[in-house]
Design a protein around this motif. Structure first.
Motif, PDB file in Angstrom:
ATOM      1  N   LEU B  20       0.843  -1.205   0.000  1.00 57.18           N
ATOM      2  CA  LEU B  20       0.000   0.000   0.000  1.00 57.18           C
ATOM      3  C   LEU B  20       0.872   1.246   0.000  1.00 57.18           C
ATOM      4  O   LEU B  20       0.575   2.225  -0.686  1.00 57.18           O
ATOM      5  CB  LEU B  20      -0.933  -0.006   1.221  1.00 57.18           C
ATOM      6  N   GLY B  21       1.965   1.200   0.764  1.00 60.76           N
ATOM      7  CA  GLY B  21       2.885   2.336   0.814  1.00 60.76           C
ATOM      8  C   GLY B  21       3.530   2.596  -0.544  1.00 60.76           C
ATOM      9  O   GLY B  21       3.592   3.738  -1.010  1.00 60.76           O
ATOM     10  N   GLU B  22       4.005   1.544  -1.196  1.00 59.35           N
ATOM     11  CA  GLU B  22       4.637   1.690  -2.509  1.00 59.35           C
ATOM     12  C   GLU B  22       3.660   2.252  -3.544  1.00 59.35           C
ATOM     13  O   GLU B  22       4.029   3.019  -4.416  1.00 59.35           O
ATOM     14  CB  GLU B  22       5.191   0.344  -2.992  1.00 59.35           C
ATOM     15  N   LYS B  23       2.395   1.834  -3.432  1.00 63.99           N
ATOM     16  CA  LYS B  23       1.389   2.268  -4.400  1.00 63.99           C
ATOM     17  C   LYS B  23       0.761   3.613  -4.019  1.00 63.99           C
ATOM     18  O   LYS B  23      -0.019   4.165  -4.792  1.00 63.99           O
ATOM     19  CB  LYS B  23       0.291   1.202  -4.530  1.00 63.99           C
ATOM     20  N   GLY B  24       1.074   4.106  -2.820  1.00 66.43           N
ATOM     21  CA  GLY B  24       0.520   5.386  -2.397  1.00 66.43           C
ATOM     22  C   GLY B  24      -0.962   5.336  -2.098  1.00 66.43           C
ATOM     23  O   GLY B  24      -1.692   6.307  -2.334  1.00 66.43           O
ATOM     24  N   ILE B  25      -1.430   4.206  -1.595  1.00 68.36           N
ATOM     25  CA  ILE B  25      -2.847   4.054  -1.251  1.00 68.36           C
ATOM     26  C   ILE B  25      -3.043   4.420   0.221  1.00 68.36           C
ATOM     27  O   ILE B  25      -2.359   3.891   1.098  1.00 68.36           O
ATOM     28  CB  ILE B  25      -3.320   2.603  -1.513  1.00 68.36           C
ATOM     29  N   ALA B  26      -3.979   5.355   0.478  1.00 68.59           N
ATOM     30  CA  ALA B  26      -4.217   5.799   1.852  1.00 68.59           C
ATOM     31  C   ALA B  26      -5.015   4.762   2.628  1.00 68.59           C
ATOM     32  O   ALA B  26      -5.889   4.096   2.078  1.00 68.59           O
ATOM     33  CB  ALA B  26      -4.992   7.121   1.835  1.00 68.59           C
ATOM     34  N   TYR B  27      -4.675   4.601   3.930  1.00 66.37           N
ATOM     35  CA  TYR B  27      -5.407   3.663   4.775  1.00 66.37           C
ATOM     36  C   TYR B  27      -5.179   4.020   6.222  1.00 66.37           C
ATOM     37  O   TYR B  27      -4.223   4.726   6.556  1.00 66.37           O
ATOM     38  CB  TYR B  27      -4.972   2.203   4.516  1.00 66.37           C
ATOM     39  N   GLU B  73      -3.072  -4.770  -6.801  1.00 69.52           N
ATOM     40  CA  GLU B  73      -2.326  -4.810  -8.051  1.00 69.52           C
ATOM     41  C   GLU B  73      -3.281  -4.673  -9.245  1.00 69.52           C
ATOM     42  O   GLU B  73      -2.943  -4.033 -10.243  1.00 69.52           O
ATOM     43  CB  GLU B  73      -1.530  -6.118  -8.141  1.00 69.52           C
ATOM     44  N   GLU B  74      -4.481  -5.225  -9.100  1.00 67.91           N
ATOM     45  CA  GLU B  74      -5.465  -5.134 -10.191  1.00 67.91           C
ATOM     46  C   GLU B  74      -6.110  -3.751 -10.266  1.00 67.91           C
ATOM     47  O   GLU B  74      -6.273  -3.205 -11.349  1.00 67.91           O
ATOM     48  CB  GLU B  74      -6.562  -6.195 -10.013  1.00 67.91           C
ATOM     49  N   VAL B  75      -6.485  -3.194  -9.105  1.00 67.47           N
ATOM     50  CA  VAL B  75      -7.247  -1.928  -9.149  1.00 67.47           C
ATOM     51  C   VAL B  75      -6.335  -0.706  -9.169  1.00 67.47           C
ATOM     52  O   VAL B  75      -6.780   0.383  -9.517  1.00 67.47           O
ATOM     53  CB  VAL B  75      -8.282  -1.824  -7.993  1.00 67.47           C
ATOM     54  N   GLU B  76      -5.071  -0.860  -8.793  1.00 65.17           N
ATOM     55  CA  GLU B  76      -4.107   0.251  -8.836  1.00 65.17           C
ATOM     56  C   GLU B  76      -2.866  -0.192  -9.611  1.00 65.17           C
ATOM     57  O   GLU B  76      -1.784  -0.345  -9.041  1.00 65.17           O
ATOM     58  CB  GLU B  76      -3.701   0.666  -7.403  1.00 65.17           C
ATOM     59  N   PRO B  77      -3.012  -0.413 -10.917  1.00 68.86           N
ATOM     60  CA  PRO B  77      -1.886  -0.961 -11.684  1.00 68.86           C
ATOM     61  C   PRO B  77      -0.811   0.072 -12.021  1.00 68.86           C
ATOM     62  O   PRO B  77       0.220  -0.290 -12.586  1.00 68.86           O
ATOM     63  CB  PRO B  77      -2.566  -1.474 -12.963  1.00 68.86           C
ATOM     64  N   ALA B  78      -1.027   1.339 -11.650  1.00 69.73           N
ATOM     65  CA  ALA B  78      -0.109   2.400 -12.108  1.00 69.73           C
ATOM     66  C   ALA B  78       1.325   2.155 -11.632  1.00 69.73           C
ATOM     67  O   ALA B  78       2.271   2.407 -12.367  1.00 69.73           O
ATOM     68  CB  ALA B  78      -0.605   3.765 -11.644  1.00 69.73           C
ATOM     69  N   LYS B  79       1.493   1.717 -10.399  1.00 68.54           N
ATOM     70  CA  LYS B  79       2.850   1.395  -9.926  1.00 68.54           C
ATOM     71  C   LYS B  79       2.931  -0.112  -9.728  1.00 68.54           C
ATOM     72  O   LYS B  79       2.724  -0.620  -8.626  1.00 68.54           O
ATOM     73  CB  LYS B  79       3.120   2.106  -8.595  1.00 68.54           C
ATOM     74  N   PRO B  80       3.213  -0.842 -10.809  1.00 69.97           N
ATOM     75  CA  PRO B  80       3.108  -2.306 -10.737  1.00 69.97           C
ATOM     76  C   PRO B  80       4.155  -2.932  -9.830  1.00 69.97           C
ATOM     77  O   PRO B  80       5.309  -2.505  -9.783  1.00 69.97           O
ATOM     78  CB  PRO B  80       3.320  -2.745 -12.189  1.00 69.97           C
ATOM     79  N   LEU B  81       3.739  -3.958  -9.111  1.00 72.99           N
ATOM     80  CA  LEU B  81       4.662  -4.721  -8.265  1.00 72.99           C
ATOM     81  C   LEU B  81       4.702  -6.192  -8.659  1.00 72.99           C
ATOM     82  O   LEU B  81       5.396  -6.990  -8.042  1.00 72.99           O
ATOM     83  CB  LEU B  81       4.285  -4.548  -6.795  1.00 72.99           C
ATOM     84  N   SER B 197      15.319   1.986   3.548  1.00 71.23           N
ATOM     85  CA  SER B 197      15.394   3.432   3.307  1.00 71.23           C
ATOM     86  C   SER B 197      14.216   3.950   2.481  1.00 71.23           C
ATOM     87  O   SER B 197      14.114   5.147   2.233  1.00 71.23           O
ATOM     88  CB  SER B 197      16.716   3.775   2.615  1.00 71.23           C
ATOM     89  N   ARG B 198      13.321   3.076   2.055  1.00 66.17           N
ATOM     90  CA  ARG B 198      12.167   3.531   1.273  1.00 66.17           C
ATOM     91  C   ARG B 198      11.096   4.098   2.215  1.00 66.17           C
ATOM     92  O   ARG B 198      10.892   3.582   3.322  1.00 66.17           O
ATOM     93  CB  ARG B 198      11.577   2.370   0.471  1.00 66.17           C
ATOM     94  N   PRO B 199      10.402   5.140   1.756  1.00 62.96           N
ATOM     95  CA  PRO B 199       9.364   5.743   2.620  1.00 62.96           C
ATOM     96  C   PRO B 199       8.298   4.737   3.069  1.00 62.96           C
ATOM     97  O   PRO B 199       7.755   4.867   4.169  1.00 62.96           O
ATOM     98  CB  PRO B 199       8.752   6.834   1.728  1.00 62.96           C
TER      99      PRO B 199
END
Lengths: 223, 223
Positions: B20-27, B73-81, B197-199
């Motif tokens: 969620l952090g990598e994709k920038g999804i708020a929770y 991964e399906e609904v937020e494909p912009a930053k694929p993992l 070191s990643r946010p």
């Protein structure tokens, strides 16, 4: 040509075989018994667990039943088995995890240990208290399945999905080992009968694991 | 708004949080301790296990860490993992299953049972032989990671993937519990330092589980 490394009562391999059968993907079976710890198998499956698949012409090997299923869903999307909205697909994957995790731990693994491994390899009788525990656990799973089938024909909707294949694969191994009491679970029985009558299921029902015989109703579509 | 039901040392919840952090999804986090068996939690997670996510505005609940990761991964494909060819994605899912299955069974679960559950809830000392077994198992996993990192910067290629997040999530819990000896594993250490070191990782490293304190190096990016 794809080769699938498996043994007849591996529920995870059965899940993959049902998927390959539904999608019409050709493959050949290779018998692999994880408990023999054959050294070469680690090159294909690092965990030493079945199933694993290999395509030697294309130099591709894939281990882990879910990695295999998701792979063929991606490369052979024509007959989809992850269907519906993203939320329905999430529910499909949750149910697969339920059967691969909880059902296997509570029912499949104890039945395989007591009725297959002890009988075929150690010539020991099964531990009756472990078998009773597995039978008790089965009831909860049958009720969960019945509740899911209250709402639609298949587990996550009105189309067959990987969740049905996963559930049927695990149930079929427990049924082979005499671990399922179908009485009082008519809805689940009807759903399982529909699965049994599919061409993808037939080869599984005809196989036998060594000298271990399933109950008479096991292969019968009208049981 | 999405809510994530979890506790600080749940490796499966950590995997979801990194994604969620990598994709920038708020929770928002909701503390859920599975061993308390809170009755209402079964409505969200039928197994009673963390993590589970819920979006009350949209009346969506998803349980099982892999179902959650595949969903986003399906609904937020912009930053694929899940990146690369179908074969690389299969390898990604195989590695996730390795850490969720084998690493958790051999390292994470025994460490959590001995060092978290016994200490915080039963006020008992850990079983030294179980801890030694977990430490021995860790070595095999570190060597496997080192071998994978011989070929590329991240576990399955030159882009970060869900496999890196899954591995780091499980390693971070073991590291918190003093179960990782980093000496002699420089390649794995460099890879883990890059992840730390990643946010997306920072919030996890700052959290504490009750009175249980991690070793001094745990939160340090240059350890």
């Amino acid at each position: 040509m794809w080769h699938l490394y498996q043994f007849p009562l591996c529920p995870f391999s059965r899940k993959v075989r049902l998927l390959l059968g539904e999608k019409g993907i050709a493959y050949e079976l290779i018998s692999e018994y994880p408990w023999e710890k054959r050294p070469g198998f680690r090159d294909i499956s690092q965990t030493g667990q079945t199933p694993a698949m290999r395509n030697s012409e294309r130099d591709v090997a894939i281990a882990d039943s879910n990695a295999i299923c998701e792979y063929f869903e991606e490369v052979e999307p024509a007959k989809p088995l992850l269907v519906g909205s993203a939320e329905v697909r999430a529910e499909t994957r949750r149910l697969i995890a339920w059967f691969d995790g909880r059902f296997y731990a509570e029912v499949g693994m104890p039945l395989l240990a007591e009725k297959m491994i002890k009988r075929l390899f150690y010539r020991q009788p099964p531990d009756a208290s472990v078998l009773r525990g597995a039978m008790r656990a089965t009831t909860e799973h049958m009720e969960m399945l019945g509740a899911a089938l209250d709402h639609h024909r298949w587990l996550v909707g009105n189309a067959i999905s990987m969740a049905d294949l996963a559930a049927a694969a695990h149930l079929s191994v427990a049924d082979y080992l005499g671990g399922i009491d179908w009485a009082g679970h008519d809805q689940v029985r009807d759903w399982y009968a529909a699965l049994k009558s599919r061409p993808s299921f037939r080869p599984l029902l005809d196989e036998r694991m060594g000298a271990l015989m399933p109950p008479a109703h096991y292969g019968d579509v009208n049981f």
